[in-house]
Design an enzyme around this catalytic site. Structure first.
Site, PDB file in Angstrom:
ATOM      1  N   ASP A  44       0.008   5.081   0.839  1.00  0.00           N
ATOM      2  CA  ASP A  44      -0.092   5.966   2.100  1.00  0.00           C
ATOM      3  C   ASP A  44      -0.181   5.121   3.201  1.00  0.00           C
ATOM      4  O   ASP A  44      -1.196   4.275   3.518  1.00  0.00           O
ATOM      5  CB  ASP A  44      -1.441   6.702   1.826  1.00  0.00           C
ATOM      6  CG  ASP A  44      -1.535   7.386   0.524  1.00  0.00           C
ATOM      7  OD1 ASP A  44      -0.458   8.133   0.182  1.00  0.00           O
ATOM      8  OD2 ASP A  44      -2.709   7.674  -0.032  1.00  0.00           O
ATOM      9  N   ASP A  48       0.739  -1.208  -0.063  1.00  0.00           N
ATOM     10  CA  ASP A  48      -0.062   0.032   0.021  1.00  0.00           C
ATOM     11  C   ASP A  48       0.830   1.212   0.055  1.00  0.00           C
ATOM     12  O   ASP A  48       2.182   1.092   0.290  1.00  0.00           O
ATOM     13  CB  ASP A  48      -0.747   0.105   1.224  1.00  0.00           C
ATOM     14  CG  ASP A  48      -1.809   1.230   1.463  1.00  0.00           C
ATOM     15  OD1 ASP A  48      -2.362   1.504   0.701  1.00  0.00           O
ATOM     16  OD2 ASP A  48      -1.427   1.875   2.548  1.00  0.00           O
TER      17      ASP A  48
END
Ligand code: B16
Ligand code: MG
Length: 221
Positions: free
Chosen positions: A13, A11
């Site tokens: 952020d 991922d």
């Protein structure tokens, strides 16, 4: 059920960079312009959540009715403010140990992919100088279903030609852990172990984490 690790999906952020603070500032500015209070707790609920669903959360909180044209304008304004904030990002905004960990994975022949909800992911990888570590990038521009749907990670693994059983997902958001589990991946949560209780394993962050610790996890031995 899990086999030797061949790939890792990250991922963006909250895992590689701390852009949550910029999303927070931009959503807060929009929410308050609409008369809706917006707190850090609200921001926590939006981690890993798509732009459309994030706006829906704010409108729902403020009990605001709207049409599609208006919603698009609000999302565009929020994104403009967000882009102003991230446009100055540099490599020093990567979270600790990110570059070393990616480099270590490469050395060991592990394939690396990005699985992000953000439509701005490519820009941020470019700004922070890590784009070349990625064998594939799947983000909000390539998916129709947002996390907790597993689409972003399933597509990532397909592009890396690895099965979920040989792919590890690194995620900081509850919705992202749910997406990884739903797709049959091994899910490593980054953050608070109680918040991310659905993950197979939780670490505070990538700081102090190494390839050796990854392959030494009992499940992969
Ligand atoms: P954008 P991730 C997510 O990225 C963020 O966590 C979330 O807060 C944001 O709303 C979403 O991307 C969409 O971002 O507006 O830039 O397309 O955590 O999945 O990397
Ligand atoms: Mg995240």
């Amino acid at each position: 059920m899990f086999s030797k690790i061949k790939a890792c999906l990250f991922d963006l952020d909250g895992v590689l960079v701390d852009t949550a603070k910029y999303h927070y500032a931009a959503w807060k500015r929009l929410a308050e312009s609409l008369g809706v209070p917006f707190t850090e707790h609200d921001n926590e609920q939006l981690k890993g959540v798509s732009r459309v669903d994030s706006l829906a959360y704010i409108l729902n909180k403020g009990n605001i009715q709207s049409n599609q044209t208006q919603r698009q304008q609000w999302m565009d304004i929020k994104n403009e403010w967000y882009l102003e904030l991230v446009s100055g990002m540099q490599q020093n905004e990567l979270l600790p140990n990110v570059v070393s960990f990616l480099a270590e994975l490469k050395t060991h022949g592990i394939r690396i992919g990005l699985g992000s909800s953000s439509k701005n992911a490519q820009l941020i990888l470019d700004k922070t100088g890590i784009v070349n570590y990625f064998d594939t990038i799947v983000d909000g521009r390539h998916t129709t279903n947002s996390k907790p749907h597993p689409e972003v990670f399933v597509k990532g693994a397909q592009q890396l030609q690895c099965s979920p059983a040989e792919t590890v997902v690194f995620e900081d958001a509850i919705s992202g852990i749910e997406a990884a589990i739903a797709g049959g991946f091994y899910a490593i949560g980054l953050g608070d172990a109680r918040t991310l209780e659905k993950a197979h394993f939780v670490i505070p962050s990538l700081e102090n984490f190494s390839y050796q610790q990854l392959v030494d996890l009992p499940i992969f031995r």
